[in-house]
Design an enzyme around this catalytic site. Structure first.
Site, PDB file in Angstrom:
ATOM      1  N   GLU A  41     -27.426 -15.602 -12.619  1.00  0.00           N
ATOM      2  CA  GLU A  41     -28.465 -14.574 -12.619  1.00  0.00           C
ATOM      3  C   GLU A  41     -28.091 -13.442 -13.577  1.00  0.00           C
ATOM      4  O   GLU A  41     -26.970 -12.932 -13.547  1.00  0.00           O
ATOM      5  CB  GLU A  41     -28.606 -14.037 -11.189  1.00  0.00           C
ATOM      6  CG  GLU A  41     -29.600 -12.916 -11.004  1.00  0.00           C
ATOM      7  CD  GLU A  41     -29.648 -12.436  -9.556  1.00  0.00           C
ATOM      8  OE1 GLU A  41     -30.600 -11.708  -9.214  1.00  0.00           O
ATOM      9  OE2 GLU A  41     -28.739 -12.790  -8.764  1.00  0.00           O
ATOM     10  N   LYS A 107     -38.031 -14.296 -10.295  1.00  0.00           N
ATOM     11  CA  LYS A 107     -37.486 -14.131  -8.943  1.00  0.00           C
ATOM     12  C   LYS A 107     -38.521 -13.502  -8.024  1.00  0.00           C
ATOM     13  O   LYS A 107     -39.192 -12.523  -8.383  1.00  0.00           O
ATOM     14  CB  LYS A 107     -36.228 -13.270  -9.013  1.00  0.00           C
ATOM     15  CG  LYS A 107     -35.487 -13.095  -7.694  1.00  0.00           C
ATOM     16  CD  LYS A 107     -34.199 -12.294  -7.920  1.00  0.00           C
ATOM     17  CE  LYS A 107     -33.376 -12.124  -6.656  1.00  0.00           C
ATOM     18  NZ  LYS A 107     -32.133 -11.357  -6.919  1.00  0.00           N
ATOM     19  N   CYS A 147     -31.070 -16.487  -6.841  1.00  0.00           N
ATOM     20  CA  CYS A 147     -30.296 -15.821  -5.784  1.00  0.00           C
ATOM     21  C   CYS A 147     -31.049 -15.713  -4.462  1.00  0.00           C
ATOM     22  O   CYS A 147     -31.190 -16.673  -3.732  1.00  0.00           O
ATOM     23  CB  CYS A 147     -29.811 -14.455  -6.277  1.00  0.00           C
ATOM     24  SG  CYS A 147     -28.414 -13.800  -5.319  1.00  0.00           S
ATOM     25  N   SER A 174     -24.185 -13.001  -6.573  1.00  0.00           N
ATOM     26  CA  SER A 174     -24.028 -12.654  -5.159  1.00  0.00           C
ATOM     27  C   SER A 174     -22.702 -11.923  -4.965  1.00  0.00           C
ATOM     28  O   SER A 174     -21.640 -12.528  -5.093  1.00  0.00           O
ATOM     29  CB  SER A 174     -24.061 -13.933  -4.315  1.00  0.00           C
ATOM     30  OG  SER A 174     -23.866 -13.652  -2.951  1.00  0.00           O
ATOM     31  N   GLY A 340       1.320   6.858  -8.311  1.00  0.00           N
ATOM     32  CA  GLY A 340       2.421   7.476  -7.594  1.00  0.00           C
ATOM     33  C   GLY A 340       3.005   6.497  -6.600  1.00  0.00           C
ATOM     34  O   GLY A 340       2.282   5.910  -5.793  1.00  0.00           O
ATOM     35  N   LEU A 341       4.321   6.316  -6.653  1.00  0.00           N
ATOM     36  CA  LEU A 341       5.001   5.367  -5.777  1.00  0.00           C
ATOM     37  C   LEU A 341       5.832   6.160  -4.781  1.00  0.00           C
ATOM     38  O   LEU A 341       6.822   6.802  -5.143  1.00  0.00           O
ATOM     39  CB  LEU A 341       5.883   4.437  -6.604  1.00  0.00           C
ATOM     40  CG  LEU A 341       6.296   3.103  -5.973  1.00  0.00           C
ATOM     41  CD1 LEU A 341       5.082   2.283  -5.570  1.00  0.00           C
ATOM     42  CD2 LEU A 341       7.150   2.310  -6.955  1.00  0.00           C
ATOM     43  N   GLY A 343       7.104   4.997  -1.668  1.00  0.00           N
ATOM     44  CA  GLY A 343       7.914   4.270  -0.701  1.00  0.00           C
ATOM     45  C   GLY A 343       7.132   3.933   0.548  1.00  0.00           C
ATOM     46  O   GLY A 343       7.691   3.394   1.508  1.00  0.00           O
TER      47      GLY A 343
END
Length: 598
Positions: A41, A107, A147, A174, A340-341, A343
């Site tokens: 689509e 459609k 669809c 979809s 940002g890490l 922990g």
């Protein structure tokens, strides 16, 4: 009949690029000896084009490119989704053959719920349509749908079957949510049984902003059995042989499905199904003979490849998030991402997704400890980055926090520390990440999950800052499940094995913005919170209905209040990938100013 379903990853607005994907798919289908090739689509423009559909030039460019595609379509019939500009705009399927735009189907059912706004842009088509296509065994009548047309039981698919179609084609865009692929397949199996017709479902694949399309194209026979299935989350040309004579034979035995018994004329007056101009029989050398058909080995059985659905659910969602992130980054044109890490569990999952989607060479992580950051979480953050091979940037925020405190001291004199000081830390981290983004052109990935977004357990311009919120629609309990799956042997193929330190998964969740802080100091336990949120946000349940399920009244009331009050924050959050049945943003549209507390 030999079908080819081109499961392609279109990019919205890239009409020329999408056309090249269509040409490439058509060539491969021709080489495979297919009589007919389907494309999804709105494959020509990508889905959803949204307000691009209000631009005449956009529609004109799509029409011009479609004519060019038609002119070089020979030796095969191609069904291509496109926006048709006529007296209005239609969501249409073009039938391309013999160098011409042979016919168009429009459609009928235009969804206007959830993430869909099709009634804003399109006019509904009038009725079903069928076309007679010649294949190597003769003339076959084929029904066309787009669809939603086949999600509805009955017309147009039933009308098309009653006028002789033994194959119903459905081209689709979809959108994905967890588990939808198999739900969709079961529904199409029922439509096939209802109409005693084979059904071919050709799906879009790939990420488009907050939406994800999972592919999972398939073909069912007239009994509802799946005889071919494409993979999830990747492009594929699915080639399948369908035995349409078997459907005709079954209709003779099942009298209730014969047109003489259940004709449209008997039930609703004259049939409104359009019989489009037929295509020549292959026996006369017509256009539906694929160039490779003579050389292609005739299959003694109907069917094609059957890709196994991804299991368990955590594996499916992980692949969905990986594809959604990759496509957002690459289609938008970013070269690198940064996050940002901390922990903690959320940033650990986002880091894994980023590396698995883009490669470690395109991922930077910033470790930004304050005096409340424990040595354990910092150690885990560094260990995770090392296991993934991502670059780390060490940016202590302690001096910056002190500078803020000193600057604000005259204004805050005599007042106790509270959320203000906690949020300052989050905002400092957000500023540092945005500085890296501005300087180097990196995309900042926000790490908040759906549970936190729901109740406002996020800081505006702090941990909410970023360009893309990868796990925005992932509940906290599922975050843990995804991390456990990513650490399992099943997830290790081609990836860093078990990269997440066990202590990250086992540690009680904490924002680490004050001494000994725990999320459960401010929120219900996540197992309980997510149950309430699923009911309230995704299932539209009210207070009394939730309490009737045995959920504690006080926690239900607190959670509902927090969700309602946090709407203004969510409006300012970056986009993120939809993986649940009802995501914030396109799916759930609530007023910010709202005094209803029912």
């Amino acid at each position: 009949m030999r079908l080819a379903l081109c499961q392609m990853n279109a990019t919205v607005g890239d009409i020329a690029g999408n056309a090249e994907l269509i040409r490439a798919g058509r060539r491969r289908a021709l080489e495979a000896g297919a009589d007919l090739v389907l494309f999804p689509e709105l494959a020509l423009t990508g889905y959803p084009p949204e307000d691009l559909l209000l631009r005449e030039q956009f529609l004109a460019d799509a029409a011009k490119t479609l004519r060019e595609l038609a002119s070089d379509t020979h030796g095969i019939v191609a069904i291509v989704g496109f926006p048709e500009r006529a007296e209005d705009v239609y969501n249409s399927a073009a039938v391309l053959a013999d160098g011409n735009l042979h016919a168009v189907y429009r459609k009928i059912y235009l969804p206007n719920y959830g993430v869909f706004d099709e009634q804003r842009y399109f006019k509904a088509g009038p009725a079903g349509a069928v076309i007679d296509i010649g294949d190597r065994s003769g003339i076959q009548r084929v029904g066309l749908t787009v669809c939603e047309d086949i999600w509805e039981p009955g017309p147009p698919a039933s009308d098309e079957a009653l006028v002789g179609s033994t194959l119903i084609l459905n081209i689709s865009a979809s959108p994905y949510h967890a588990g939808k692929g198999l739900q969709r397949e079961r529904m199409f199996a029922q439509r096939a049984r209802d109409n005693l017709a084979c059904v071919a479902f050709c799906a879009l694949v790939g990420g488009q902003d907050e939406l994800l399309f999972d592919g999972h194209s398939f073909v069912t026979d007239h009994t509802g059995a799946t005889i071919a299935r494409a993979a999830q989350f990747r492009e594929e040309l699915l080639v399948c042989d369908v035995d349409l004579d078997a459907a005709n034979a079954a209709r003779l035995r099942e009298a209730g499905h014969r047109a003489a018994v259940r004709s449209p004329t008997a039930s609703r007056g004259p049939s409104t199904v359009a019989v489009l101009p037929g295509l020549p029989d292959t026996a006369t050398g017509g256009v539906a003979v694929a160039a490779g058909a003579a050389a292609a080995a005739e299959s003694p059985h109907s069917g094609g490849p059957l890709a196994a659905p991804i299991e368990p659910l955590e594996a499916e969602v992980y692949e969905a998030l990986t594809l959604g992130l990759r496509d957002y980054v690459q289609k938008y044109g970013f070269q690198r991402v940064v996050l940002g890490l901390s922990g903690g569990i959320d940033s650990a999952l986002v880091a894994c997704l980023a590396v698995d989607a883009l490669g470690a060479e395109r991922v930077s992580t910033a470790i930004m400890p304050s005096r409340f950051s424990s040595s354990d979480t910092q150690r885990d953050a560094r260990a995770l980055a090392a296991a993934l091979g991502a670059r780390t940037h060490e940016l202590s925020i302690e001096a910056l926090v002190e500078a803020y405190d000193e600057t604000l001291a005259p204004e805050f004199k005599g007042l106790p520390d509270d959320l203000t000081e906690e949020n300052l830390q989050a905002r400092i981290r957000g500023n540092l990440l945005m500085a890296l983004s501005n300087k180097f052109g990196w995309l900042v990935l926000a790490t908040g999950n759906k549970s936190e977004m729901s109740v406002g357990y996020t800081t505006l311009y702090g941990d909410l800052a970023g360009g893309f919120a990868v796990i925005k629609d992932v509940p906290k309990t599922l975050v843990y499940g995804l991390c456990a799956w990513r650490n399992s042997p099943a997830a290790a193929s081609g990836r860093a094995p078990s990269p997440i330190p066990t202590s990250i998964i086992e540690r009680a969740p904490s924002a680490e913005l004050r001494p000994d802080q725990r999320d459960e100091d401010s929120l219900p336990p996540y197992e309980l919170l997510d149950r309430i949120l699923q009911g309230y946000v995704e299932l539209h349940l009210g207070r009394e209905q939730l309490i009737a399920q045995g959920l504690p009244a006080a926690e239900v009331e607190r959670t509902i209040r927090l969700v309602d009050l946090a709407e203004y924050k969510r409006r300012q959050a970056p986009p993120g990938i939809k993986v649940t049945e009802r995501a914030f943003g396109r799916d759930r549209r609530m007023p910010i100013t709202n005094r209803y507390r029912g």
